[in-house]
Design an enzyme around this catalytic site. Structure first.
Site, PDB file in Angstrom:
ATOM      1  N   HIS A  79       9.457  -9.564  27.166  1.00 17.88           N
ATOM      2  CA  HIS A  79       9.803  -8.192  26.776  1.00 17.88           C
ATOM      3  C   HIS A  79       9.338  -7.837  25.364  1.00 17.88           C
ATOM      4  O   HIS A  79       9.523  -6.696  24.931  1.00 17.88           O
ATOM      5  CB  HIS A  79      11.295  -7.918  26.991  1.00 17.88           C
ATOM      6  CG  HIS A  79      12.204  -8.491  25.948  1.00 17.88           C
ATOM      7  ND1 HIS A  79      12.807  -9.718  26.071  1.00 17.88           N
ATOM      8  CD2 HIS A  79      12.623  -7.995  24.762  1.00 17.88           C
ATOM      9  CE1 HIS A  79      13.556  -9.945  25.005  1.00 17.88           C
ATOM     10  NE2 HIS A  79      13.460  -8.911  24.199  1.00 17.88           N
ATOM     11  N   ASP A 126      11.137 -14.046  31.626  1.00 14.74           N
ATOM     12  CA  ASP A 126      10.979 -13.394  30.325  1.00 14.74           C
ATOM     13  C   ASP A 126      10.261 -14.318  29.332  1.00 14.74           C
ATOM     14  O   ASP A 126      10.868 -14.839  28.398  1.00 14.74           O
ATOM     15  CB  ASP A 126      12.349 -12.952  29.794  1.00 14.74           C
ATOM     16  CG  ASP A 126      12.228 -11.994  28.618  1.00 14.74           C
ATOM     17  OD1 ASP A 126      11.107 -11.517  28.342  1.00 14.74           O
ATOM     18  OD2 ASP A 126      13.268 -11.733  27.961  1.00 14.74           O
ATOM     19  N   SER A 217      14.688 -11.826  19.510  1.00 14.45           N
ATOM     20  CA  SER A 217      14.026 -12.027  20.799  1.00 14.45           C
ATOM     21  C   SER A 217      12.698 -12.735  20.651  1.00 14.45           C
ATOM     22  O   SER A 217      11.959 -12.503  19.692  1.00 14.45           O
ATOM     23  CB  SER A 217      13.740 -10.686  21.471  1.00 14.45           C
ATOM     24  OG  SER A 217      14.869 -10.272  22.168  1.00 14.45           O
TER      25      SER A 217
HETATM   26  N1  ARG Z   1      16.721  -8.408  23.290  1.00 15.64           N
HETATM   27  C1  ARG Z   1      16.982  -8.705  21.909  1.00 15.64           C
HETATM   28  C2  ARG Z   1      15.726  -8.525  21.065  1.00 15.64           C
HETATM   29  O1  ARG Z   1      14.818  -7.883  21.510  1.00 15.64           O
HETATM   30  C3  ARG Z   1      17.657 -10.061  21.750  1.00 15.64           C
HETATM   31  C4  ARG Z   1      19.067  -9.972  22.117  1.00 15.64           C
HETATM   32  C5  ARG Z   1      19.796 -11.246  22.040  1.00 15.64           C
HETATM   33  N2  ARG Z   1      21.181 -10.926  22.171  1.00 15.64           N
HETATM   34  C6  ARG Z   1      22.157 -11.801  22.124  1.00 15.64           C
HETATM   35  N3  ARG Z   1      23.376 -11.349  22.164  1.00 15.64           N
HETATM   36  N4  ARG Z   1      21.916 -13.081  22.050  1.00 15.64           N
HETATM   37  O2  ARG Z   1      15.657  -8.902  19.899  1.00 15.64           O
END
Ligand code: ARG
Length: 268
Positions: A79, A126, A217
């Site tokens: 992503h 992912d 992420s």
């Molecule tokens: N999707 C998030 C990003 O793009 C990461 C989220 C991780 N969340 C968590 N509660 N561990 O940075």
């Protein structure tokens, strides 16, 4: 049917929570490599990383983390990239914990391979690999085979937010130790908010107050095994950050080990 509709609504809300905060995180630090004083954010409940302890850790310009799996290849989350193919839009900073350091090693993307099955961070698959325009002469991070690597406390790291609502101007790498949460417990938690955990492709970790967050992420979740670091997960998603009962969800590297290795060879 009613249940299905209800869970779709909740999923929609959750998806927008994830996306809205993600977009905020991305927009905030779109160009750490260009020195335009962007707001950078970090792991929740962690400590500053000592220089040199996580030498394979890299920062990507769209606001994600990554790890060197080959001298010219970075592993990140699916992503974090826009798809497979030629792509020179991603800036990479390596070799430092402080992104503003004059010692920073900079590189640029040339092409990307994203997992074929990728549809969105909560649906599994992912992961993605980025080919760089130069070799980076730093230690590489090994991929876990699974098994005992996946037990015990994990280390997570990143330049992401230090809390769910934080907008702190930070630029230094943080790390934290998090317990693994059993697939069944993690699935049960997310089922309550209408998200089905893809168990074979995910590994959950975290506890109240300690977690990764937006901006982390793509970065690795690691464990030290026999004196060497191995990558067990890739930061993927979560409901908010560090909330009680909602651990972080990571791409389970062992599930994709063979695919990631084959794709790395294609890019090396
Ligand atoms: N999707 C998030 C990003 O793009 C990461 C989220 C991780 N969340 C968590 N509660 N561990 O940075």
């Amino acid at each position: 049917m009613v249940r299905k509709v209800a869970s779709l609504v909740v999923l929609g809300v959750l998806a927008s929570v994830l996306t809205a905060s993600q977009i905020a995180a991305r927009a905030g630090d779109a160009s750490p490599a260009t020195g335009s004083a962007p707001p950078l954010r970090e792991v929740v409940g962690g400590d500053l990383a000592p220089e040199g302890r996580f030498p394979w850790m890299v920062r990507l310009s769209m606001g994600c983390g990554g790890a060197l799996t080959a001298p010219r290849v970075v592993l990140t989350a699916g992503h974090c990239v826009s798809g497979s193919g030629e792509d020179d839009s991603i800036g990479v900073v390596a070799g430092v914990t402080n992104l503003k350091s004059t010692e920073a090693i900079e590189a640029r993307s040339v092409s990307v391979i994203r997992a074929d099955g990728f549809r969105g961070e909560t649906y599994g698959d992912d992961w993605a690999l980025i080919r760089l325009d130069r070799d980076i002469d730093l230690p590489l991070l090994e991929l876990s085979h699974g098994g005992s690597d996946e037990k015990g406390p994990m280390t997570v790291l990143g330049w992401g937010q230090t809390s769910e609502n934080a907008l702190r101007q930070e630029k230094r790498l943080r790390y934290a130790s998090v317990p693994v949460v059993a697939d069944g417990d993690c699935a049960k938690a997310y089922d309550k908010v209408g998200v089905e955990l893809v168990k074979e492709e995910s590994i959950c970790a975290g506890k109240r107050g300690v977690d990764t967050c937006q901006g982390d992420s793509g970065g690795p979740m690691v464990r030290k095994a026999g004196g060497r670091w191995v990558q067990v997960g890739i930061v993927s998603w979560g409901l908010g950050c560090a909330r009680k009962g909602y651990p972080g969800v990571y791409t389970q590297v062992s599930t994709f080990r063979a695919d990631i290795r084959a794709a790395t060879r294609r890019l090396s």
